[in-house]
Design a protein around this motif. Structure first.
Motif, PDB file in Angstrom:
ATOM      1  N   SER A  10       0.825  -1.205   0.000  1.00  0.00           N
ATOM      2  CA  SER A  10       0.000   0.000   0.000  1.00  0.00           C
ATOM      3  C   SER A  10       0.855   1.249   0.000  1.00  0.00           C
ATOM      4  O   SER A  10       0.638   2.189  -0.770  1.00  0.00           O
ATOM      5  CB  SER A  10      -0.925  -0.012   1.224  1.00  0.00           C
ATOM      6  OG  SER A  10      -1.679   1.181   1.274  1.00  0.00           O
ATOM      7  N   SER A  11       1.872   1.271   0.875  1.00  0.00           N
ATOM      8  CA  SER A  11       2.784   2.407   0.918  1.00  0.00           C
ATOM      9  C   SER A  11       3.525   2.564  -0.390  1.00  0.00           C
ATOM     10  O   SER A  11       3.757   3.689  -0.856  1.00  0.00           O
ATOM     11  CB  SER A  11       3.778   2.229   2.069  1.00  0.00           C
ATOM     12  OG  SER A  11       4.777   3.220   2.038  1.00  0.00           O
ATOM     13  N   ARG A  13       2.506   1.725  -3.456  1.00  0.00           N
ATOM     14  CA  ARG A  13       1.627   2.269  -4.498  1.00  0.00           C
ATOM     15  C   ARG A  13       1.386   3.757  -4.282  1.00  0.00           C
ATOM     16  O   ARG A  13       1.363   4.543  -5.233  1.00  0.00           O
ATOM     17  CB  ARG A  13       0.310   1.492  -4.518  1.00  0.00           C
ATOM     18  CG  ARG A  13       0.416   0.104  -5.128  1.00  0.00           C
ATOM     19  CD  ARG A  13      -0.957  -0.480  -5.376  1.00  0.00           C
ATOM     20  NE  ARG A  13      -1.689  -0.678  -4.122  1.00  0.00           N
ATOM     21  CZ  ARG A  13      -1.677  -1.806  -3.432  1.00  0.00           C
ATOM     22  NH1 ARG A  13      -0.937  -2.836  -3.857  1.00  0.00           N
ATOM     23  NH2 ARG A  13      -2.382  -1.925  -2.311  1.00  0.00           N
ATOM     24  N   THR A  14       1.192   4.157  -3.044  1.00  0.00           N
ATOM     25  CA  THR A  14       0.982   5.579  -2.754  1.00  0.00           C
ATOM     26  C   THR A  14       2.207   6.400  -3.117  1.00  0.00           C
ATOM     27  O   THR A  14       2.116   7.484  -3.696  1.00  0.00           O
ATOM     28  CB  THR A  14       0.647   5.776  -1.263  1.00  0.00           C
ATOM     29  OG1 THR A  14      -0.506   4.997  -0.936  1.00  0.00           O
ATOM     30  CG2 THR A  14       0.401   7.239  -0.940  1.00  0.00           C
ATOM     31  N   ARG A  15       3.360   5.869  -2.781  1.00  0.00           N
ATOM     32  CA  ARG A  15       4.606   6.559  -3.085  1.00  0.00           C
ATOM     33  C   ARG A  15       4.810   6.685  -4.583  1.00  0.00           C
ATOM     34  O   ARG A  15       5.232   7.742  -5.083  1.00  0.00           O
ATOM     35  CB  ARG A  15       5.757   5.798  -2.446  1.00  0.00           C
ATOM     36  CG  ARG A  15       7.116   6.460  -2.542  1.00  0.00           C
ATOM     37  CD  ARG A  15       8.117   5.718  -1.684  1.00  0.00           C
ATOM     38  NE  ARG A  15       9.418   6.376  -1.729  1.00  0.00           N
ATOM     39  CZ  ARG A  15      10.422   6.052  -0.938  1.00  0.00           C
ATOM     40  NH1 ARG A  15      10.281   5.091  -0.051  1.00  0.00           N
ATOM     41  NH2 ARG A  15      11.573   6.693  -1.039  1.00  0.00           N
ATOM     42  N   ALA A  18       2.390   9.329  -5.972  1.00  0.00           N
ATOM     43  CA  ALA A  18       2.830  10.684  -5.627  1.00  0.00           C
ATOM     44  C   ALA A  18       4.018  11.106  -6.481  1.00  0.00           C
ATOM     45  O   ALA A  18       4.071  12.237  -6.992  1.00  0.00           O
ATOM     46  CB  ALA A  18       3.190  10.758  -4.147  1.00  0.00           C
TER      47      ALA A  18
END
Length: 448
Positions: A10-11, A13-15, A18
Motif C-alpha cells: 500500500s505504501s 503504491r501511494t509513493r 505521488a
C-alpha cells in the motif's frame, strides 16, 4: 516501512502515485513556453527542474531497481559486484534515500550550467543572425569625439559612420506597483540602428524611434509587463528620469540589449557625454580586414581606440551586480546540505546492517571483500545520481532556452567543463561517504 528499507504494497503504491504526479507536474512546467509566452512561462520552465528532481524522492526505489537491472549484466562479473547489486535491489528504498539528495544537487547544478551556457549560445546566435555592421570602433570610457568620427568617415573604403552609445538603465513598467529592472541599453539615431544590426522587430520593418519613444526586447518587455503603446519610466545613468512610449518590441534583445533609446538620451548620460562606439559600414569593394587595417592606421594617434568585427557594443562604465555570485552561494549551501544528507544516510544505513555482516562473515567473506561491497554500492549511487540528475535537468533547460530564443531553439547548450566539475564533485562526495561507511564493513566484528 519494514526493516531493511522494504516498503509495504500500500505504501509502495501511494509513493509511486505521488512521485509520478510530481514528475508530470514538472514536465508540464517545463513545457509551459510551448503553450504560452511571457515571464511566467520562463519562470515555470526554470522551476521545473527542481520539481522533477523532487519527484525522484518518492520514485527512488523504482529508479534504483531499474538502474540495477540495467547494469546487472556488465557489472556482475565478480562476486563482490554481484553481491553489491543484490543488496542495492533488496534495500532499494534505503539506497533511494541516499540517491534523492544527490540527484537534487546534480539537477540544480546542471540546470544552472545549462541556463548560463544556453543564454550565451542564444545571444551568440542572435548576434550572428542580426549583425550588419562591417566594423565597430570603440574607445573605452573616454568615448568617441567628433574628430574621431570624422577621421573614420574620411577613411578610404568607408561608406557610412554612425554613432551609438551603450550603457545600463533602470526601467519600470506601466503598472504603478511594477518592479524596477536594470537592463542594458543601446542609443542610436535614424537609420543608423538598421545599419548596425537587425533586431528583428515584431511586425517587420525598420526600427526607427521618435525622440519620445523606446523599443524593448521581448524578454525586457515581459519583465516590465509592457506592450506597444505603454508608457515606461527610465532612469538614465546620470540619474535623470524620463518617460517614454513603447514603440516597438524586438526579438533579438538577448544579443543586442533589451532597451533601445534615441542616441541623445543615452549619450548625454554617459560619463564623457560622447558616443561609446562608431558603427562603420564598408563599401562593396572593401573587405573587413582591409577596412579594419585602414581605420586602425587612421586612428593610430588615438589611444584606447579599438576596431572590432563584433556588433556588440560593451559599456566600460556600466557597473551591475553579478547575479552569478548569488547563485554560487546558493549552490554551495545546497551542496553542504546534500553532503550532510548523503553521509548520514550511508553511514547510518550501513551501521544498521548487522545481520547482513553476520551472514557475510558466516559464509567466509573476508573483511576486504566486505569493504569492496560497500565501495561498489557507493559507486552505483554516484553514477546513478549523475545520470538521473543530468536527465532531470534537460526538460527545464530545454523549455528555458526555447523561451529565451523566442522559439528559435529548443536544444540547450552544455558547458562541458562545468558538467565535468559537477560529476567530479558528486562522485567525490558519494564515494567519500561510501568509503567511511565501507570501513565499518572491515573493522566491525559481526556478532552472531
Amino acid at each position: 516501512m519494514s526493516a531493511g528499507g522494504i516498503s509495504g504494497p500500500s505504501s509502495s503504491r501511494t509513493r509511486l502515485a505521488a512521485g509520478l504526479a510530481v514528475l508530470a507536474l514538472g514536465v508540464a512546467m517545463a513545457a509551459a513556453p510551448w503553450a504560452f509566452s511571457g515571464d511566467g512561462a520562463t519562470g515555470l520552465s526554470g522551476l521545473s527542474s527542481l520539481v522533477i528532481a523532487l519527484s525522484i524522492g518518492p520514485l527512488s526505489p523504482w529508479v534504483v531497481r531499474s538502474a540495477a537491472r540495467i547494469v546487472q549484466g556488465p557489472a556482475t562479473r565478480g562476486a563482490t559486484q554481484y553481491l553489491a547489486l543484490s543488496n542495492v535491489r533488496l534495500r532499494a528504498a534505503r539506497v533511494g534515500g541516499v540517491l534523492a539528495p544527490a540527484v537534487l544537487g546534480v539537477t540544480l547544478s546542471c540546470t544552472q550550467l545549462f541556463a548560463n551556457a544556453s543564454a550565451g549560445a542564444v545571444a551568440s546566435d542572435q548576434v550572428d543572425a542580426g549583425r550588419r555592421a562591417g566594423l565597430v570602433v570603440t574607445a573605452g570610457p573616454s568615448g568617441i569625439d567628433r574628430s574621431t568620427a570624422e577621421k573614420v568617415a574620411e577613411t578610404p573604403g568607408i561608406r557610412s559612420v554612425d554613432q551609438v552609445a551603450a550603457g545600463t538603465v533602470v526601467v519600470r513598467g506601466p503598472a504603478d506597483d511594477s518592479a524596477w529592472q536594470v537592463l542594458p541599453v543601446l542609443g542610436a539615431d535614424g537609420d543608423g540602428l538598421a545599419r548596425y544590426a537587425d533586431l528583428d522587430p515584431r511586425g517587420g520593418g525598420p526600427l526607427v524611434l521618435a525622440p519620445d519613444e523606446i523599443a524593448l526586447g521581448v524578454q525586457g518587455a515581459d519583465m516590465l509587463y509592457a506592450e506597444i503603446g505603454d508608457q515606461v519610466t527610465v532612469v538614465l545613468g546620470d540619474g535623470r528620469t524620463i518617460d517614454r512610449r513603447v514603440a516597438t518590441i524586438y526579438r533579438r534583445g538577448l544579443g543586442f540589449g533589451e532597451v533601445v533609446l534615441p542616441l541623445a538620451d543615452v549619450r548625454s548620460a554617459t560619463a564623457s557625454g560622447q558616443a561609446t562606439a562608431l558603427v562603420v559600414t564598408l563599401s562593396r569593394d572593401t573587405t573587413e580586414q582591409q577596412g579594419a587595417s585602414r581605420v586602425a592606421e587612421r586612428l593610430r594617434d588615438h589611444p584606447g581606440v579599438e576596431v572590432v568585427r563584433s556588433p556588440v557594443v560593451s559599456d566600460p562604465e556600466a557597473s551591475v551586480g553579478d547575479p552569478a555570485s548569488f547563485q554560487v552561494v546558493l549552490l554551495v549551501i545546497l551542496w553542504g546540505y546534500i553532503a550532510i544528507a548523503v553521509v548520514s544516510s550511508l553511514v547510518v544505513g550501513n551501521l544498521a546492517r548487522r545481520a547482513e555482516l553476520t551472514l557475510l562473515h558466516a559464509v567466509g567473506a573476508t573483511p576486504a571483500q566486505r569493504q569492496r561491497v560497500g565501495r561498489w554500492e557507493a559507486a552505483f549511487v554516484a553514477v546513478t545520481a549523475c545520470v538521473v540528475g543530468m536527465v532531470a535537468a534537460v526538460p527545464g533547460a530545454s523549455g528555458l532556452v526555447y523561451a529565451l530564443s523566442n522559439g528559435d531553439r529548443a536544444i540547450p547548450a552544455i558547458a562541458l567543463g562545468g558538467l565535468l566539475l559537477v560529476v567530479v564533485l558528486t562522485s567525490a562526495l558519494v564515494l567519500g561517504a561510501g568509503e567511511l561507511s565501507a570501513r565499518s564493513f572491515r573493522t566491525r566484528s559481526p556478532r552472531p
